[in-house]
Design an enzyme around this catalytic site. Structure first.
Site, PDB file in Angstrom:
ATOM      1  N   TYR A  36      28.251  54.710  49.923  1.00  0.00           N
ATOM      2  CA  TYR A  36      29.515  55.432  49.764  1.00  0.00           C
ATOM      3  C   TYR A  36      29.591  56.162  48.422  1.00  0.00           C
ATOM      4  O   TYR A  36      29.137  55.648  47.398  1.00  0.00           O
ATOM      5  CB  TYR A  36      30.682  54.443  49.870  1.00  0.00           C
ATOM      6  CG  TYR A  36      32.043  55.034  49.612  1.00  0.00           C
ATOM      7  CD1 TYR A  36      32.726  55.733  50.593  1.00  0.00           C
ATOM      8  CD2 TYR A  36      32.640  54.902  48.362  1.00  0.00           C
ATOM      9  CE1 TYR A  36      33.972  56.271  50.364  1.00  0.00           C
ATOM     10  CE2 TYR A  36      33.890  55.439  48.113  1.00  0.00           C
ATOM     11  CZ  TYR A  36      34.563  56.124  49.111  1.00  0.00           C
ATOM     12  OH  TYR A  36      35.783  56.657  48.871  1.00  0.00           O
ATOM     13  N   SER A  54      46.100  40.696  20.938  1.00  0.00           N
ATOM     14  CA  SER A  54      47.110  39.813  21.511  1.00  0.00           C
ATOM     15  C   SER A  54      48.526  40.296  21.190  1.00  0.00           C
ATOM     16  O   SER A  54      48.843  40.619  20.040  1.00  0.00           O
ATOM     17  CB  SER A  54      46.933  38.393  20.949  1.00  0.00           C
ATOM     18  OG  SER A  54      47.933  37.525  21.438  1.00  0.00           O
ATOM     19  N   ASP A  72      43.099  35.575  25.934  1.00  0.00           N
ATOM     20  CA  ASP A  72      42.091  35.343  26.974  1.00  0.00           C
ATOM     21  C   ASP A  72      40.677  35.661  26.512  1.00  0.00           C
ATOM     22  O   ASP A  72      39.746  35.666  27.325  1.00  0.00           O
ATOM     23  CB  ASP A  72      42.414  36.193  28.210  1.00  0.00           C
ATOM     24  CG  ASP A  72      43.668  35.723  28.925  1.00  0.00           C
ATOM     25  OD1 ASP A  72      43.715  34.548  29.331  1.00  0.00           O
ATOM     26  OD2 ASP A  72      44.605  36.525  29.082  1.00  0.00           O
ATOM     27  N   ASP A 128      34.504  45.907  51.914  1.00  0.00           N
ATOM     28  CA  ASP A 128      33.858  46.927  51.079  1.00  0.00           C
ATOM     29  C   ASP A 128      33.715  46.469  49.634  1.00  0.00           C
ATOM     30  O   ASP A 128      32.617  46.454  49.070  1.00  0.00           O
ATOM     31  CB  ASP A 128      34.688  48.213  51.096  1.00  0.00           C
ATOM     32  CG  ASP A 128      34.613  48.982  52.395  1.00  0.00           C
ATOM     33  OD1 ASP A 128      33.729  48.688  53.205  1.00  0.00           O
ATOM     34  OD2 ASP A 128      35.460  49.873  52.590  1.00  0.00           O
ATOM     35  N   GLY A 163      48.118  40.695  30.305  1.00  0.00           N
ATOM     36  CA  GLY A 163      46.970  41.391  30.865  1.00  0.00           C
ATOM     37  C   GLY A 163      46.041  41.946  29.806  1.00  0.00           C
ATOM     38  O   GLY A 163      46.443  42.167  28.655  1.00  0.00           O
ATOM     39  N   HIS A 211      47.648  30.834  37.964  1.00  0.00           N
ATOM     40  CA  HIS A 211      47.543  31.702  36.786  1.00  0.00           C
ATOM     41  C   HIS A 211      47.556  33.169  37.198  1.00  0.00           C
ATOM     42  O   HIS A 211      48.524  33.872  36.955  1.00  0.00           O
ATOM     43  CB  HIS A 211      46.270  31.345  36.008  1.00  0.00           C
ATOM     44  CG  HIS A 211      46.128  32.079  34.720  1.00  0.00           C
ATOM     45  ND1 HIS A 211      45.125  31.801  33.806  1.00  0.00           N
ATOM     46  CD2 HIS A 211      46.837  33.093  34.164  1.00  0.00           C
ATOM     47  CE1 HIS A 211      45.240  32.612  32.758  1.00  0.00           C
ATOM     48  NE2 HIS A 211      46.264  33.412  32.964  1.00  0.00           N
TER      49      HIS A 211
END
Length: 221
Positions: free
Chosen positions: A219, A50, A81, A125, A33, A165
């Site tokens: 909102y 990384s 990434d 939303d 991530g 993925h």
């Protein structure tokens, strides 16, 4: 780079802090991530290095690259990434933040290659309709980035499920992209549960449009 030094310093702190949100909401495992942020007014971005443990991520460990993924500043190699993030920034100038996770429920939908249907007001939303699936693409070059851009250009969603993925989310800044990642996992789980009980009913398009418009423009404070 020097003229953007203050902005880069602030974004190093912001991006480091936002990575704690990924672990807080259980969206990542081990070192997987990443969060990135575009540097305003410059062809630069700040991104996670990384393979570095989340416990060791501080502002000093964030890296700066150009929008082709080339290292500009930092002591570590940038995320694997990086090329995907960079491609998104080059081709979607309205995007200021990109997030990638392997959060369990959203990734399960990506493994099935199935969009998450707009059966909840929260989906309307935040995502403005079904959460789309992007093509399968190999890691390492900008193939994933191309798939993200091609898919999101045809949708108003802030999230895409890259086939086999996992999810990528975008936002006006990095915090908005993290928020989208958190909300994505929540609705992916809820819709999964709903299918265990039966077939949930999609919200009609006119209602989706009204919900999305209200949430995006009315909102909040």
């Amino acid at each position: 780079m020097r003229e953007h030094e203050a902005a880069v310093r602030a974004l190093r702190q912001t991006v480091a802090d936002l990575h704690t949100e990924l672990t807080r909401y259980d969206l990542v495992t081990w070192t997987a991530g990443n969060v990135s942020a575009r540097v305003p007014g410059a062809d630069l971005m700040v991104i996670k290095p990384s393979g570095v443990s989340y416990d060791d991520l501080g502002p000093e460990s964030m890296v700066v690259t150009d929008l082709h993924g080339e290292l500009v500043e930092g002591d570590f190699a940038p995320s694997s990434d990086t090329a995907a993030h960079a491609y998104v920034y080059r081709h979607m100038p309205e995007v200021g933040g990109v997030v990638h996770t392997h959060s369990s429920y959203a990734t399960a939908w990506a493994a099935r290659g199935e969009p998450i249907p707009c059966v909840l007001t929260m989906i309307a939303d935040e995502f403005g309709g079904d959460i789309p699936v992007g093509p399968f693409a190999m890691i390492g070059d900008d193939s994933i980035g191309r798939g993200i851009v091609e898919t999101l250009r045809e949708n108003r969603s802030s999230a895409v499920l890259m086939r086999s993925h996992g999810p990528f989310t975008v936002g006006k800044d990095a915090r908005a992209a993290v928020k989208a990642a958190v909300m994505l996992e929540d609705v992916a789980k809820t819709v999964h549960f709903a299918y265990q009980l039966g077939t949930p009913e999609p919200i009609d398009r006119a209602s989706v449009d009204r919900l999305h418009e209200r949430y995006q423009n009315v909102y909040g404070q």
